[in-house]
Scaffold this motif. Structure first.
Motif, PDB file in Angstrom:
ATOM      1  N   PRO A   4       0.612  -1.305  -0.078  1.00 65.48           N
ATOM      2  CA  PRO A   4      -0.599   0.338   0.204  1.00 65.48           C
ATOM      3  C   PRO A   4       1.055   0.969  -0.286  1.00 65.48           C
ATOM      4  O   PRO A   4       1.747   1.055   0.501  1.00 65.48           O
ATOM      5  CB  PRO A   4      -0.599   0.662   1.527  1.00 65.48           C
ATOM      6  N   ALA A   5       0.976   2.316  -0.596  1.00 65.66           N
ATOM      7  CA  ALA A   5       0.930   4.083  -0.842  1.00 65.66           C
ATOM      8  C   ALA A   5       1.027   4.014   0.727  1.00 65.66           C
ATOM      9  O   ALA A   5       2.900   4.826   0.565  1.00 65.66           O
ATOM     10  CB  ALA A   5       0.381   4.206  -1.222  1.00 65.66           C
ATOM     11  N   GLN A   6       0.024   3.687   1.220  1.00 63.84           N
ATOM     12  CA  GLN A   6       0.650   4.359   3.466  1.00 63.84           C
ATOM     13  C   GLN A   6      -0.300   3.573   3.860  1.00 63.84           C
ATOM     14  O   GLN A   6      -1.446   2.746   3.569  1.00 63.84           O
ATOM     15  CB  GLN A   6       0.442   5.595   3.174  1.00 63.84           C
ATOM     16  N   VAL A   7      -0.167   3.575   4.871  1.00 66.20           N
ATOM     17  CA  VAL A   7      -0.599   3.168   6.242  1.00 66.20           C
ATOM     18  C   VAL A   7      -1.245   3.664   7.633  1.00 66.20           C
ATOM     19  O   VAL A   7      -0.274   4.143   8.142  1.00 66.20           O
ATOM     20  CB  VAL A   7       0.062   1.533   6.379  1.00 66.20           C
ATOM     21  N   SER A   8      -1.458   2.716   8.342  1.00 64.20           N
ATOM     22  CA  SER A   8      -1.631   3.726   9.944  1.00 64.20           C
ATOM     23  C   SER A   8      -0.682   3.166  10.200  1.00 64.20           C
ATOM     24  O   SER A   8      -0.280   2.129  11.202  1.00 64.20           O
ATOM     25  CB  SER A   8      -2.888   3.733  10.579  1.00 64.20           C
ATOM     26  N   ALA A   9       0.219   4.261  11.095  1.00 64.10           N
ATOM     27  CA  ALA A   9       1.316   3.879  11.010  1.00 64.10           C
ATOM     28  C   ALA A   9       0.976   3.472  12.800  1.00 64.10           C
ATOM     29  O   ALA A   9       1.813   1.951  13.631  1.00 64.10           O
ATOM     30  CB  ALA A   9       2.503   5.320  11.872  1.00 64.10           C
ATOM     31  N   VAL A 103      12.903   7.779  10.536  1.00 62.90           N
ATOM     32  CA  VAL A 103      11.669   8.672   9.616  1.00 62.90           C
ATOM     33  C   VAL A 103      10.685   9.031  10.687  1.00 62.90           C
ATOM     34  O   VAL A 103       9.906   8.605  11.688  1.00 62.90           O
ATOM     35  CB  VAL A 103      11.499   7.500   8.637  1.00 62.90           C
ATOM     36  N   LEU A 104      10.324  10.058  10.125  1.00 65.21           N
ATOM     37  CA  LEU A 104       9.275  10.886  10.907  1.00 65.21           C
ATOM     38  C   LEU A 104       7.779  10.645  10.693  1.00 65.21           C
ATOM     39  O   LEU A 104       7.527  10.844   9.387  1.00 65.21           O
ATOM     40  CB  LEU A 104       9.530  12.061  11.107  1.00 65.21           C
ATOM     41  N   VAL A 105       6.765  10.290  11.721  1.00 65.31           N
ATOM     42  CA  VAL A 105       5.652   9.784  11.650  1.00 65.31           C
ATOM     43  C   VAL A 105       4.710  11.055  11.569  1.00 65.31           C
ATOM     44  O   VAL A 105       4.866  11.904  12.447  1.00 65.31           O
ATOM     45  CB  VAL A 105       5.100   8.518  12.023  1.00 65.31           C
TER      46      VAL A 105
END
Length: 165
Positions: A4-9, A103-105
């Protein structure tokens, strides 16, 4: 299944989620000039004993680079490790720099495609050479060390100086 392009951290950390599969190169704009092919990733979110979240895994694929010697384009195989500390705020990000690459979430979003793209860019060789140029032998005599020149040491002149008391 693709990454997926992005997910919930927060969800990824709580569940220690794993992502494996291809990454759509259409979403990797900064890699377009390298004509990425078969980019895939295996990424695992894990939590260590100190409750610190980490994103670890591998990114692999094929890019097309230009040889710096002969200017020909060639296929370059990529296999890059990923190990990033997940920082939930800037203070934590600064503290984590001593332990690894953070990596800053932001806004609970873990941008997996952006992370993959960043790791690919970091893995690129500074001076890419095609296999032909990489394996080319230097011209006859070019590998011989040059004759040393009798050059005085820059500190040799100091031995003749006398100290005043």
């Amino acid at each position: 299944m693709s990454i997926p392009a992005q997910v919930s951290a927060s969800r990824a950390v709580a569940r220690e989620e794993r992502y494996a599969g291809p990454v759509d190169p259409a979403g990797l704009d900064r890699l377009a000039e390298f004509e990425p092919r078969d980019i895939s990733a295996e990424l695992q979110v894990r939590v260590d004993v100190g409750r610190q979240g980490w994103l670890e895994g591998q990114v692999s694929g094929c890019l097309h680079l230009e040889c710096r010697v002969c200017s020909e384009r060639f296929a370059w195989s990529l296999n890059a490790p990923v190990r990033l500390a997940l920082a939930m705020n800037e203070e934590q990000e600064e503290r984590l720099m001593e332990q690894g690459e953070p990596v800053l979430v932001r806004e609970d979003c873990l941008p997996l495609h952006q992370i993959v793209e960043d790791e690919v860019l970091l893995a690129l060789p500074m001076m890419p050479r095609c296999p032909t140029c990489e394996n080319a032998r230097p011209p006859e005599g070019a590998d011989a060390a040059p004759d040393p020149v009798d050059k005085p040491s820059p500190l040799a002149a100091l031995k003749n100086l006398k100290l005043k008391h």
